[in-house]
Design an enzyme around this catalytic site. Structure first.
Site, PDB file in Angstrom:
ATOM      1  N   GLU A  92      54.823  40.557  45.585  1.00 43.10           N
ATOM      2  CA  GLU A  92      54.245  39.303  45.116  1.00 43.10           C
ATOM      3  C   GLU A  92      55.229  38.648  44.152  1.00 43.10           C
ATOM      4  OE1 GLU A  92      50.294  39.498  43.570  1.00 43.10           O
ATOM      5  OE2 GLU A  92      49.534  40.707  45.248  1.00 43.10           O
ATOM      6  N   GLU A 144      47.863  47.114  43.751  1.00 42.76           N
ATOM      7  CA  GLU A 144      48.029  47.132  42.295  1.00 42.76           C
ATOM      8  C   GLU A 144      47.127  48.180  41.642  1.00 42.76           C
ATOM      9  OE1 GLU A 144      49.751  42.876  40.844  1.00 42.76           O
ATOM     10  OE2 GLU A 144      47.582  43.058  40.857  1.00 42.76           O
TER      11      GLU A 144
END
Length: 584
Positions: A232, A158
Site C-alpha cells: 500500500e 496488517e
C-alpha cells in the site's frame, strides 16, 4: 502459464526479473459494467498489475449463503484483468480494513456474544475456513499456476497492528494452501508492525506513503534478502463526516513514488481508483471517538470517483516511465457527463407511519441488536409504550450509532455515539404514548479492537430509571422499497423521517452527480440502486451516479430524508462532484 518466484534479489516471472507496478481497484466499489474501463486505464497509466481486496461480508451475507455474481462476480473481474494484460494481487483477508464496513467481516459473526475476531477462537477459524473454501474453489482456475492472472495472495491484512499471534497467521496461510492456493503468499504491515505481522517463510511487505527510502530500509532490516515491496503506497486518503476532503499534491506523491521505484521496489498504489461506498458499506474508526467514513472513496486517486484521470494520473505515468515502458498515446479523456434540469420529488411516504410496510415487528423484552435480528446494514426502529404522562428521562447505555427519538411520532431529540450522548429528557403528552427510537448503523468500525462493533441499542435502556419490558423491533435494511405507499406531496414539510420520490427523463445515460442542496441527512436510490448516504455536515455534498444505473427514458429517484428537507424538495444532477473543502 506464468510462474512467479521469489529470489534472494527480487521477483522472477518465468525466470526473468519482474517488478510489480500495481494499483488498487476494488471491484466491489465500482459498478461491474465499468470494470473494463477502469482496468484499461490502469494499463494505459503503465501498470502491469491490479490489486483487490475481497469483502467477506458481501460474498457471504449469511453463513449458509454465498454470492459470486453481479457486482460480486470476482471470476469475471479476474477474466477482464487478464484480457487487458494485467496480473492480479488478491487480498482475501479474511479481514481487509479498507475503510469498509466492519473491515469486511460479516456481521453474523457477532451473534456470538464472546467471539474473538482475528484470533484462534475456534468459531472464528471455522467460519474463515468455510469462507475460503467457498471463495477459492471457483477461483482456482484464475491462479497463475493454472494460467490465470493471480500471481500472489495475501495472508490476513496488517495483522501486526492488531496482534502478534503467529499461530493464527499460520492457520490462515495453511487454510489458503488447503484451498488450492499454490502461488506465493505475502503479508503487509506498516513498518513499525512488520515484526508482529510477518510470517516465517512468507514474503513480508510494507505499507507507507512517504519517506520511501527510510521505510524500505526498515523492511530490508527485517528481511535482509528477497524483494522490496510496498503493498500500500498511500497516495491520498479517505474522508470522514465532519472533517475536510483530504488531498495530496500530485508532484509530491510522484516524487515519493519515483524514490521507491529508484530503490528497486515493487509498488502497489493505494488507490489507483477508489470508487464508492455504495449503500451502507462505509466503515468507521473509533479511537476513543467514533468517526464514520463518507460515501465517496475518491481517495484523491489517479482516477477519480467517476473514473476520469486526475493530475496524479499524468504525474504517476511520468514517474513510472522513468523505470519501465509506458503505453504510448494521450491520457484517456474524461467520460461524458449528464446534466439535468432541477428534478422535483413529488411523492412522499413517512417512515414511521409506513414502518409496517417495510418490516414485520419482532417482539422482545429488551431491544434486540441488529445482529440478533440477522441484519447487516441500515436502521432498526424500536418502540415501546410509556405508562405515564409528563416529563421523563431516557437513558441508553450504548447507542450504536445514531438514535432519533420520537414520542407519538413527534421528534424530541437525537443521541449520537460520536458525541458520547446517552441521555435525553422529553415530555410524554399522555399515558400510553409510543416511544419510538430509530437507530442508524453508520458503519461498523473497520480498524483495531473496535471491530467487535454490534449495532442498535446495546445494554440497558431506562425510562425514568425503569427498563421497559415490552418492545417491538423492526429491522430496516431498506433493500426493497417497492411496498412503500407513496402519495402526492403536500406543501407542508413532513414531520420526522420520510421517503420522497420523483421521476426524471434521460435521453442518453452518462455518469452524473446528485446534489442535494438544502437536504439534511439520509440516503438516496436511483432505479433501486443504492447510491449511499448524504449529510449536510459534509465534507461530501454530492453522490456519484454511475451511468449503468440510469436508463434511456423515465428514471426514478428516491430520497430518505431523516430530518427536514427543503420546502421545495428538489435536487439537481450536475457534471461535477462536490467533495467539500480540501485539507492537504
Amino acid at each position: 502459464m506464468p510462474e512467479l518466484q521469489i529470489d534472494k534479489a527480487g521477483f522472477l516471472l518465468d525466470g526473468q526479473p519482474f517488478r510489480f507496478l500495481s494499483g488498487g481497484l476494488h471491484y466491489f466499489r465500482v459498478h461491474p459494467d465499468q470494470w473494463r474501463d477502469r482496468l484499461r486505464k490502469a494499463r494505459l497509466m503503465g501498470l502491469n498489475t491490479v490489486e483487490t481486496y475481497v469483502p467477506w461480508n458481501l460474498h457471504q451475507p449469511r453463513p449458509d449463503r454465498f454470492v459470486l455474481d453481479g457486482g460480486l462476480d470476482l471470476p469475471r473481474f479476474l477474466e477482464l484483468a487478464a484480457a487487458e494484460g494485467l496480473y492480479v494481487l488478491l487480498r482475501p483477508g479474511p479481514y481487509i480494513c479498507a475503510e469498509w464496513e466492519g473491515g469486511g467481516l460479516p456481521s453474523w459473526l457477532l451473534t456470538e456474544p464472546d467471539i474473538r475476531l482475528r484470533s484462534r477462537d475456534p468459531r472464528f477459524l471455522a467460519a474463515v475456513d468455510d469462507f475460503f473454501d467457498r471463495l477459492l474453489t471457483p477461483l482456482r482456475p484464475h491462479l497463475a499456476s493454472r494460467g490465470g492472472p493471480v500471481l500472489a495472495v495475501q495472508v490476513e491484512n496488517e495483522y501486526g497492528a492488531y496482534g502478534d499471534d503467529t499461530a493464527y497467521l499460520e492457520h490462515i496461510a495453511d487454510s489458503l494452501r488447503r484451498c488450492g492456493v499454490d502461488v506465493p503468499l505475502f503479508t503487509c504491515d506498516q513498518p513499525v508492525d512488520l515484526e508482529r505481522g510477518s510470517l516465517p517463510g512468507v514474503l513480508a511487505t510494507a505499507n507507507f506513503g512517504s519517506r520511501s527510502a527510510r521505510h524500505l530500509a526498515d523492511l530490508r532490516a527485517q528481511r535482509p534478502e528477497g524483494p522490496l515491496m510496498t503493498t500500500e503506497f498511500w497516495l491520498g486518503w479517505f474522508d470522514r463526516w465532519g472533517a475536510r476532503h483530504v488531498v495530496r499534491d500530485p508532484d509530491d506523491a510522484a516524487r515519493e513514488l519515483d524514490e521507491a521505484l529508484a530503490a528497486g521496489a515493487s509498488v502497489n498504489l493505494y488507490m489507483f481508483h477508489g470508487g464508492t461506498n455504495f449503500g451502507f458499506t462505509n466503515g468507521a474508526n473509533d479511537k476513543h471517538t467514533y468517526r464514520p467514513t463518507v460515501t465517496s472513496y475518491d481517495y484523491d486517486a489517479p482516477l477519480d470517483e467517476a473514473g476520469d484521470p486526475t493530475p496524479k494520473y499524468t504525474a504517476f505515468r511520468d514517474a513510472i516511465a522513468k523505470h519501465a515502458p509506458v503505453p504510448a498515446g494521450p491520457v484517456p479523456a474524461p467520460g461524458a457527463k449528464l446534466i439535468l434540469p432541477t428534478v422535483a420529488l413529488t411523492e412522499s411516504a413517512g417512515l414511521l407511519p409506513c414502518a409496517d410496510a417495510l418490516a414485520e415487528p419482532v417482539d422482545s423484552r429488551r431491544p434486540l441488536t441488529m445482529e440478533e435480528l440477522e441484519q447487516d446494514f441500515g436502521f432498526v426502529l424500536y418502540e415501546t409504550t410509556l405508562p405515564l404522562r409528563g416529563p421523563a428521562l431516557l437513558e441508553i447505555e450504548h447507542v450504536r450509532d445514531r438514535a432519533q427519538v420520537f414520542v407519538d411520532g413527534q421528534p424530541v431529540g437525537v443521541l449520537e455515539r460520536e458525541n458520547h450522548e446517552h441521555a435525553l429528557a422529553f415530555t410524554a403528552p399522555r399515558a400510553g404514548s409510543v416511544l419510538s427510537i430509530l437507530v442508524e448503523n453508520q458503519g461498523r468500525v473497520n480498524y483495531g479492537q473496535g471491530i467487535h462493533d454490534r449495532k442498535g441499542l446495546l445494554g440497558t435502556v431506562l425510562v425514568d430509571g425503569v427498563a421497559p419490558t415490552a418492545w417491538t423491533n423492526r429491522p430496516l435494511p431498506l433493500t426493497a422499497l417497492e411496498a412503500l405507499p407513496f402519495s402526492a406531496t403536500t406543501t407542508s414539510t413532513p414531520v420526522g423521517p420520510a421517503f420522497h420520490r420523483g421521476a426524471f427523463e434521460v435521453t442518453e445515460p452518462a455518469d452524473t452527480f446528485l446534489h442535494l442542496d438544502g437536504w439534511s441527512k439520509g440516503n438516496a436510490w436511483v432505479n433501486g440502486f443504492p447510491l449511499g448516504r448524504y449529510w449536510s455536515r459534509g465534507p461530501q455534498r454530492s453522490l456519484y451516479v454511475p451511468a449503468p444505473v440510469l436508463r434511456a427514458g423515465t428514471n426514478e429517484l428516491v430520497v430518505l430524508e431523516l430530518h427536514a428537507g427543503p420546502r421545495a424538495r428538489t435536487v439537481d444532477f450536475r457534471a461535477t462532484p462536490d467533495l467539500g473543502p480540501t485539507e492537504e
